[in-house]
Motif scaffolding. Structure first.
Motif, PDB file in Angstrom:
ATOM      1  N   PHE A  86       0.840  -1.197   0.000  1.00 26.34           N
ATOM      2  CA  PHE A  86       0.000   0.000   0.000  1.00 26.34           C
ATOM      3  C   PHE A  86       0.879   1.252   0.000  1.00 26.34           C
ATOM      4  O   PHE A  86       0.640   2.190  -0.769  1.00 26.34           O
ATOM      5  N   GLU A  87       1.907   1.269   0.827  1.00 22.61           N
ATOM      6  CA  GLU A  87       2.827   2.412   0.856  1.00 22.61           C
ATOM      7  C   GLU A  87       3.535   2.565  -0.488  1.00 22.61           C
ATOM      8  O   GLU A  87       3.720   3.685  -0.971  1.00 22.61           O
ATOM      9  N   GLN A  88       3.905   1.441  -1.116  1.00 26.46           N
ATOM     10  CA  GLN A  88       4.544   1.488  -2.434  1.00 26.46           C
ATOM     11  C   GLN A  88       3.577   2.030  -3.476  1.00 26.46           C
ATOM     12  O   GLN A  88       3.954   2.816  -4.342  1.00 26.46           O
ATOM     13  N   PHE A  89       2.310   1.633  -3.385  1.00 20.76           N
ATOM     14  CA  PHE A  89       1.271   2.142  -4.283  1.00 20.76           C
ATOM     15  C   PHE A  89       1.190   3.663  -4.176  1.00 20.76           C
ATOM     16  O   PHE A  89       1.146   4.370  -5.187  1.00 20.76           O
ATOM     17  N   ILE A  90       1.189   4.170  -2.959  1.00 28.16           N
ATOM     18  CA  ILE A  90       1.121   5.623  -2.746  1.00 28.16           C
ATOM     19  C   ILE A  90       2.365   6.300  -3.320  1.00 28.16           C
ATOM     20  O   ILE A  90       2.269   7.310  -4.030  1.00 28.16           O
ATOM     21  N   ASP A  91       3.534   5.733  -3.057  1.00 29.47           N
ATOM     22  CA  ASP A  91       4.774   6.295  -3.609  1.00 29.47           C
ATOM     23  C   ASP A  91       4.735   6.311  -5.135  1.00 29.47           C
ATOM     24  O   ASP A  91       5.154   7.284  -5.768  1.00 29.47           O
ATOM     25  N   ASP A  92       4.232   5.231  -5.733  1.00 33.19           N
ATOM     26  CA  ASP A  92       4.129   5.154  -7.192  1.00 33.19           C
ATOM     27  C   ASP A  92       3.177   6.208  -7.736  1.00 33.19           C
ATOM     28  O   ASP A  92       3.430   6.801  -8.783  1.00 33.19           O
ATOM     29  N   ARG A  93       2.062   6.455  -7.026  1.00 30.21           N
ATOM     30  CA  ARG A  93       1.107   7.468  -7.471  1.00 30.21           C
ATOM     31  C   ARG A  93       1.735   8.860  -7.391  1.00 30.21           C
ATOM     32  O   ARG A  93       1.508   9.707  -8.262  1.00 30.21           O
ATOM     33  N   HIS A  94       2.539   9.106  -6.344  1.00 29.79           N
ATOM     34  CA  HIS A  94       3.250  10.389  -6.236  1.00 29.79           C
ATOM     35  C   HIS A  94       4.220  10.546  -7.407  1.00 29.79           C
ATOM     36  O   HIS A  94       4.295  11.625  -8.012  1.00 29.79           O
ATOM     37  N   ALA A  95       4.970   9.498  -7.714  1.00 26.49           N
ATOM     38  CA  ALA A  95       5.930   9.549  -8.818  1.00 26.49           C
ATOM     39  C   ALA A  95       5.215   9.793 -10.147  1.00 26.49           C
ATOM     40  O   ALA A  95       5.697  10.575 -10.984  1.00 26.49           O
ATOM     41  N   ALA A  96       4.077   9.142 -10.354  1.00 33.59           N
ATOM     42  CA  ALA A  96       3.324   9.334 -11.591  1.00 33.59           C
ATOM     43  C   ALA A  96       2.819  10.773 -11.697  1.00 33.59           C
ATOM     44  O   ALA A  96       2.840  11.371 -12.782  1.00 33.59           O
ATOM     45  N   ALA A  97       2.384  11.339 -10.584  1.00 30.78           N
ATOM     46  CA  ALA A  97       1.912  12.727 -10.589  1.00 30.78           C
ATOM     47  C   ALA A  97       3.061  13.686 -10.898  1.00 30.78           C
ATOM     48  O   ALA A  97       2.889  14.637 -11.683  1.00 30.78           O
ATOM     49  N   ARG A  98       4.228  13.433 -10.298  1.00 28.15           N
ATOM     50  CA  ARG A  98       5.395  14.286 -10.584  1.00 28.15           C
ATOM     51  C   ARG A  98       5.774  14.213 -12.056  1.00 28.15           C
ATOM     52  O   ARG A  98       6.068  15.238 -12.687  1.00 28.15           O
ATOM     53  N   ALA A  99       5.749  13.007 -12.625  1.00 26.22           N
ATOM     54  CA  ALA A  99       6.105  12.828 -14.031  1.00 26.22           C
ATOM     55  C   ALA A  99       5.101  13.540 -14.940  1.00 26.22           C
ATOM     56  O   ALA A  99       5.483  14.189 -15.917  1.00 26.22           O
ATOM     57  N   MET A 100       3.831  13.431 -14.618  1.00 24.22           N
ATOM     58  CA  MET A 100       2.796  14.082 -15.410  1.00 24.22           C
ATOM     59  C   MET A 100       2.965  15.599 -15.368  1.00 24.22           C
ATOM     60  O   MET A 100       2.878  16.277 -16.395  1.00 24.22           O
ATOM     61  N   LEU A 101       3.258  16.131 -14.180  1.00 24.63           N
ATOM     62  CA  LEU A 101       3.449  17.573 -14.072  1.00 24.63           C
ATOM     63  C   LEU A 101       4.707  18.038 -14.783  1.00 24.63           C
ATOM     64  O   LEU A 101       4.733  19.130 -15.367  1.00 24.63           O
ATOM     65  N   ALA A 102       5.749  17.210 -14.777  1.00 25.55           N
ATOM     66  CA  ALA A 102       6.981  17.564 -15.495  1.00 25.55           C
ATOM     67  C   ALA A 102       6.748  17.560 -16.995  1.00 25.55           C
ATOM     68  O   ALA A 102       7.302  18.396 -17.719  1.00 25.55           O
ATOM     69  N   ASP A 103       5.918  16.636 -17.477  1.00 29.21           N
ATOM     70  CA  ASP A 103       5.625  16.543 -18.917  1.00 29.21           C
ATOM     71  C   ASP A 103       4.644  17.615 -19.374  1.00 29.21           C
ATOM     72  O   ASP A 103       4.604  17.962 -20.543  1.00 29.21           O
ATOM     73  N   HIS A 104       3.825  18.121 -18.454  1.00 26.52           N
ATOM     74  CA  HIS A 104       2.801  19.112 -18.792  1.00 26.52           C
ATOM     75  C   HIS A 104       2.837  20.262 -17.779  1.00 26.52           C
ATOM     76  O   HIS A 104       1.920  20.416 -16.982  1.00 26.52           O
ATOM     77  N   PRO A 105       3.911  21.059 -17.808  1.00 30.33           N
ATOM     78  CA  PRO A 105       4.006  22.146 -16.820  1.00 30.33           C
ATOM     79  C   PRO A 105       2.912  23.181 -17.053  1.00 30.33           C
ATOM     80  O   PRO A 105       2.499  23.441 -18.185  1.00 30.33           O
ATOM     81  N   THR A 106       2.464  23.737 -15.952  1.00 30.32           N
ATOM     82  CA  THR A 106       1.468  24.796 -16.053  1.00 30.32           C
ATOM     83  C   THR A 106       2.193  26.118 -16.234  1.00 30.32           C
ATOM     84  O   THR A 106       3.296  26.316 -15.695  1.00 30.32           O
ATOM     85  N   PRO A 107       1.589  27.042 -16.964  1.00 32.31           N
ATOM     86  CA  PRO A 107       2.250  28.358 -17.119  1.00 32.31           C
ATOM     87  C   PRO A 107       2.311  29.062 -15.766  1.00 32.31           C
ATOM     88  O   PRO A 107       1.445  28.899 -14.923  1.00 32.31           O
ATOM     89  N   ALA A 108       3.344  29.843 -15.600  1.00 33.57           N
ATOM     90  CA  ALA A 108       3.520  30.588 -14.345  1.00 33.57           C
ATOM     91  C   ALA A 108       2.382  31.598 -14.208  1.00 33.57           C
ATOM     92  O   ALA A 108       1.939  32.205 -15.184  1.00 33.57           O
ATOM     93  N   ALA A 109       1.928  31.757 -12.988  1.00 32.72           N
ATOM     94  CA  ALA A 109       0.856  32.719 -12.710  1.00 32.72           C
ATOM     95  C   ALA A 109       1.400  34.137 -12.913  1.00 32.72           C
ATOM     96  O   ALA A 109       2.519  34.456 -12.538  1.00 32.72           O
ATOM     97  N   LYS A 110       0.577  34.982 -13.509  1.00 27.76           N
ATOM     98  CA  LYS A 110       0.986  36.368 -13.747  1.00 27.76           C
ATOM     99  C   LYS A 110       0.488  37.236 -12.602  1.00 27.76           C
ATOM    100  O   LYS A 110      -0.667  37.127 -12.202  1.00 27.76           O
ATOM    101  N   PRO A 111       1.344  38.101 -12.088  1.00 31.18           N
ATOM    102  CA  PRO A 111       0.914  38.978 -10.979  1.00 31.18           C
ATOM    103  C   PRO A 111      -0.035  40.045 -11.407  1.00 31.18           C
ATOM    104  O   PRO A 111      -0.249  40.413 -12.461  1.00 31.18           O
TER     105      PRO A 111
END
Length: 73
Positions: A48-73
């Motif tokens: 279960f802990e490994q599953f959670i770690d894997d989900r975190h890694a998948a989320a990090r990879a997805m965000l790295a592949d699809h970065p959001t534009p920086a918020a404009k002030p």
């Protein structure tokens, strides 16, 4: 944390429905096994802990592949 968790325990930890948890098991995403005469499902706490770690890694990879534009002030 006990070594083995019920699907209800896992669902509570993840704050999802029991049906969603059952779907994770049946899809193979969350390793689990059946035990006892009534075939109740159990999840090894380490897996279960490994599953959670894997989900975190998948989320990090997805965000790295699809970065959001920086918020404009």
């Amino acid at each position: 944390m006990p070594r083995f968790l019920t699907l209800a325990d896992v669902a509570e930890q993840l704050q999802i429905s029991a049906a969603a948890c059952y779907a994770l098991v049946h899809s193979g995403e969350l390793p689990a096994f059946q035990i006892g005469g009534r075939g109740q499902w159990r999840v090894d706490a380490a897996k279960f802990e490994q599953f959670i770690d894997d989900r975190h890694a998948a989320a990090r990879a997805m965000l790295a592949d699809h970065p959001t534009p920086a918020a404009k002030p």
